[in-house]
Scaffold this active site. Structure first.
Site, PDB file in Angstrom:
ATOM      1  N   GLU A 162      32.363  26.553  64.580  1.00  0.00           N
ATOM      2  CA  GLU A 162      33.344  26.463  63.499  1.00  0.00           C
ATOM      3  C   GLU A 162      33.238  27.717  62.632  1.00  0.00           C
ATOM      4  OE1 GLU A 162      32.540  23.383  60.471  1.00  0.00           O
ATOM      5  OE2 GLU A 162      31.042  22.639  61.861  1.00  0.00           O
ATOM      6  N   CYS A 165      31.069  20.152  63.715  1.00  0.00           N
ATOM      7  CA  CYS A 165      29.734  20.257  64.345  1.00  0.00           C
ATOM      8  C   CYS A 165      29.679  19.631  65.734  1.00  0.00           C
ATOM      9  CB  CYS A 165      28.686  19.595  63.459  1.00  0.00           C
ATOM     10  SG  CYS A 165      28.609  20.310  61.832  1.00  0.00           S
ATOM     11  N   HIS A 169      22.626  14.850  65.035  1.00  0.00           N
ATOM     12  CA  HIS A 169      23.138  16.030  64.325  1.00  0.00           C
ATOM     13  C   HIS A 169      22.438  16.045  62.962  1.00  0.00           C
ATOM     14  CE1 HIS A 169      25.477  18.833  62.161  1.00  0.00           C
ATOM     15  NE2 HIS A 169      26.046  17.913  61.387  1.00  0.00           N
TER      16      HIS A 169
HETATM   17  P1  HMG Z   1      24.334  16.031  45.587  1.00  0.00           P
HETATM   18  O1  HMG Z   1      25.434  15.388  44.876  1.00  0.00           O
HETATM   19  O2  HMG Z   1      23.860  17.296  45.036  1.00  0.00           O
HETATM   20  O3  HMG Z   1      23.037  15.183  45.712  1.00  0.00           O
HETATM   21  O4  HMG Z   1      24.839  16.257  47.092  1.00  0.00           O
HETATM   22  P2  HMG Z   1      22.663  13.715  45.171  1.00  0.00           P
HETATM   23  O5  HMG Z   1      22.788  13.694  43.690  1.00  0.00           O
HETATM   24  O6  HMG Z   1      23.396  12.678  45.981  1.00  0.00           O
HETATM   25  O7  HMG Z   1      21.129  13.742  45.537  1.00  0.00           O
HETATM   26  C1  HMG Z   1      20.717  13.849  46.851  1.00  0.00           C
HETATM   27  C2  HMG Z   1      19.458  13.023  47.007  1.00  0.00           C
HETATM   28  O8  HMG Z   1      18.425  13.645  46.239  1.00  0.00           O
HETATM   29  C3  HMG Z   1      19.584  11.602  46.459  1.00  0.00           C
HETATM   30  O9  HMG Z   1      18.816  10.768  47.314  1.00  0.00           O
HETATM   31  C4  HMG Z   1      18.908  11.686  45.104  1.00  0.00           C
HETATM   32  O10 HMG Z   1      18.385  10.453  44.643  1.00  0.00           O
HETATM   33  C5  HMG Z   1      17.797  12.676  45.411  1.00  0.00           C
HETATM   34  P3  HMG Z   1      19.472   9.435  47.961  1.00  0.00           P
HETATM   35  O11 HMG Z   1      19.828   8.566  46.832  1.00  0.00           O
HETATM   36  O12 HMG Z   1      20.692   9.928  48.709  1.00  0.00           O
HETATM   37  O13 HMG Z   1      18.401   8.939  48.858  1.00  0.00           O
HETATM   38  N1  HMG Z   1      17.272  13.359  44.220  1.00  0.00           N
HETATM   39  C6  HMG Z   1      15.968  13.614  44.028  1.00  0.00           C
HETATM   40  N2  HMG Z   1      14.885  13.328  44.770  1.00  0.00           N
HETATM   41  C7  HMG Z   1      13.659  13.748  44.298  1.00  0.00           C
HETATM   42  N3  HMG Z   1      13.506  14.388  43.116  1.00  0.00           N
HETATM   43  C8  HMG Z   1      14.579  14.686  42.347  1.00  0.00           C
HETATM   44  C9  HMG Z   1      15.881  14.291  42.786  1.00  0.00           C
HETATM   45  N4  HMG Z   1      17.132  14.413  42.298  1.00  0.00           N
HETATM   46  C10 HMG Z   1      17.972  13.846  43.182  1.00  0.00           C
HETATM   47  N5  HMG Z   1      14.403  15.323  41.183  1.00  0.00           N
HETATM   48  C11 HMG Z   1      25.318  16.032  49.402  1.00  0.00           C
HETATM   49  C12 HMG Z   1      24.320  15.740  48.285  1.00  0.00           C
HETATM   50  C13 HMG Z   1      24.699  15.657  50.724  1.00  0.00           C
HETATM   51  C14 HMG Z   1      26.596  15.245  49.194  1.00  0.00           C
HETATM   52  C15 HMG Z   1      25.625  17.560  49.365  1.00  0.00           C
HETATM   53  O14 HMG Z   1      24.476  18.264  49.725  1.00  0.00           O
HETATM   54  C16 HMG Z   1      26.751  17.957  50.310  1.00  0.00           C
HETATM   55  O15 HMG Z   1      27.926  17.900  49.967  1.00  0.00           O
HETATM   56  N6  HMG Z   1      26.397  18.418  51.538  1.00  0.00           N
HETATM   57  C17 HMG Z   1      27.377  18.838  52.544  1.00  0.00           C
HETATM   58  C18 HMG Z   1      28.001  17.656  53.257  1.00  0.00           C
HETATM   59  C19 HMG Z   1      27.036  17.016  54.222  1.00  0.00           C
HETATM   60  O16 HMG Z   1      26.056  17.581  54.625  1.00  0.00           O
HETATM   61  N7  HMG Z   1      27.364  15.766  54.642  1.00  0.00           N
HETATM   62  C20 HMG Z   1      26.572  15.086  55.653  1.00  0.00           C
HETATM   63  C21 HMG Z   1      27.411  14.252  56.612  1.00  0.00           C
HETATM   64  S1  HMG Z   1      28.806  15.139  57.232  1.00  0.00           S
HETATM   65  C22 HMG Z   1      28.177  16.121  58.516  1.00  0.00           C
HETATM   66  O17 HMG Z   1      27.096  15.910  58.969  1.00  0.00           O
HETATM   67  C23 HMG Z   1      29.059  17.221  59.022  1.00  0.00           C
HETATM   68  C24 HMG Z   1      28.692  18.614  58.602  1.00  0.00           C
HETATM   69  O18 HMG Z   1      27.540  19.057  59.276  1.00  0.00           O
HETATM   70  C25 HMG Z   1      29.867  19.558  58.847  1.00  0.00           C
HETATM   71  C26 HMG Z   1      30.519  19.559  60.218  1.00  0.00           C
HETATM   72  O19 HMG Z   1      30.653  18.581  60.919  1.00  0.00           O
HETATM   73  O20 HMG Z   1      31.000  20.648  60.538  1.00  0.00           O
HETATM   74  C27 HMG Z   1      28.389  18.712  57.113  1.00  0.00           C
END
Ligand code: HMG
Length: 366
Positions: free
Chosen positions: A84, A116, A241
């Site tokens: 991609e 992906c 993945h």
């Molecule tokens: P965010 O909003 O920054 O994070 O984005 P959050 O607030 O949801 O926190 C993440 C985790 O950290 C949470 O844990 C928090 O509690 C924890 P959870 O509740 O989920 O278990 N946390 C902490 N832990 C320890 N100490 C702390 C602390 N603070 C918070 N101090 C998000 C997270 C994944 C949404 C963001 O990174 C994102 O948008 N990523 C890109 C999208 C993605 O990877 N999606 C995955 C599925 S889609 C996919 O796999 C396809 C892809 O590869 C693309 C393709 O296909 O081409 C992405």
């Protein structure tokens, strides 16, 4: 070899020459580093300097896969590149790679896109080309290659990464792949990159839900009416993945809930069959199409011939497929380990200044 026996003959990996620990990014973004390391399970972001991209990574991985295969470039009849990180809307990335490899003539050359999932689709198509007999005595070169960058300050920034995996489809020396697989798709806007945009748009929460739903659907299809514990116990490793390592753990816990398992039982499945295969992904970051295949390459290391593994591919948009593989005779010595070791040894850390300069360059050249 009969065409029905075709599988993955040889594997080559390529990681880029730079990286940054996510703890450095946390400092830059004024975020608690535990959020990135514990919350998302990330360690390093693999980064490409100027002059390196998905094509150069693909060429590096392909040269390595070819170097340890007993065929030659004249034996390749198909090159399919899942990515991609395309350079062009028309010219396939496979053309850049074929040019570098000196691959031309009676060769089918194309690029495959489905976020992906594209690398897995390229592999399935190449295998089906061989299994159908259309590939006759030729082999296929399949490459999954990507550079994953989000816009500066995006929540996805700590999950960035890059890497390529090349696989030669011929005798199943590294792994055999079952013709039976379990696909699932459902159109959604969870992660997308409109034409002309340098970086993706993401609906973070929706993307997590889509991924988990795809896991449920694919594994439910695999299990069929059978006992889930018995089915999953058959696999020596279960690969996923890896957009970020914690996503994989969340999915296994989710699958356990769907199956009515205790959290402890799902944690045990994760610990015994999944966690070890994430080792290289933690060091590469998300390499989009290559992520699953980096994990599969790691999972195959040291396996006895015939050991079964499952591989769950996910691509936003969204489409998924659960594959079944068995280790081939070469998995025990897994010569592709040296690719990763060599790249990790040679790569240089980037500090905050270096990262900002790199991203400035990325913005200007994208
Ligand atoms: P965010 O909003 O920054 O994070 O984005 P959050 O607030 O949801 O926190 C993440 C985790 O950290 C949470 O844990 C928090 O509690 C924890 P959870 O509740 O989920 O278990 N946390 C902490 N832990 C320890 N100490 C702390 C602390 N603070 C918070 N101090 C998000 C997270 C994944 C949404 C963001 O990174 C994102 O948008 N990523 C890109 C999208 C993605 O990877 N999606 C995955 C599925 S889609 C996919 O796999 C396809 C892809 O590869 C693309 C393709 O296909 O081409 C992405």
């Amino acid at each position: 070899m009969s065409t029905a026996e075709a599988g993955i003959a040889s594997i080559g990996l390529q990681l880029p020459p730079l990286y940054m620990p996510v703890t450095e990014l946390a400092e830059l973004r004024n975020v608690d580093p535990d959020k990135y390391t514990k919350g998302l399970g990330c360690l390093d972001i693999a980064l490409c300097p100027s002059g390196h991209d998905a094509a150069t990574l693909a060429v590096g991985a392909a040269k390595r896969a070819l170097s340890r295969w007993d065929g030659s470039i004249e034996d390749i009849g198909l090159i399919a590149l899942g990515t991609e990180s395309a350079k062009d809307m028309s010219r396939p990335l496979s053309a850049w790679v074929a040019e570098e490899l000196g691959l031309s003539g009676t060769v089918r050359s194309y690029e495959v896109k489905h976020a992906c999932y594209g690398g897995t689709l390229a592999l399935r198509q190449a295998l089906e080309w061989k299994w159908s007999g259309a590939g006759a005595k030729k082999a296929a070169l399949v490459i999954a290659s990507d550079v994953a960058l989000y816009s500066v300050g995006d929540p996805g920034e700590p999950t960035q990464g890059a890497g390529a995996v090349a696989m030669i489809v011929d005798r199943p020396d590294a792994a055999a792949v079952s013709p039976i697989s379990f696909p699932f798709s459902h159109p959604a806007f969870d992660f997308w990159r409109p034409v002309g945009d340098s970086f993706p748009s993401v609906d973070g929460q929706l993307s997590l839900d889509c991924y988990k739903n795809a896991v449920s659907e694919c594994f439910r299809a695999l299990i069929g009416g059978r006992d889930a514990r018995e089915v999953l116990a058959e696999y020596r490793a279960i690969c996923f993945h890896v957009p970020f390592p914690k996503m994989v753990k969340k999915s296994v816990i989710h699958l356990g809930e769907e199956l009515g398992w205790s959290a402890q039982e799902a944690e045990e499945l994760y610990r015994s069959k999944v966690e070890d295969a994430l080792e290289w992904n933690q060091l590469s970051g998300n390499a989009y199409t290559a992520s699953l295949w980096i994990s599969v390459a790691r999972a195959l290391v040291g396996l006895k011939e015939g050991a079964p593994i499952a591989a769950f591919s996910y691509g936003s948009g969204y489409g998924a497929e659960l594959l079944q593989l068995t280790a081939g005779p070469v998995a025990a010595s897994a010569p592709w380990v040296s690719d990763v070791e060599e790249d990790l040894r040679a790569r240089k850390p980037v500090d905050l200044w270096g990262y900002e300069t790199l991203r400035g360059h990325a913005r200007a050249s994208a």
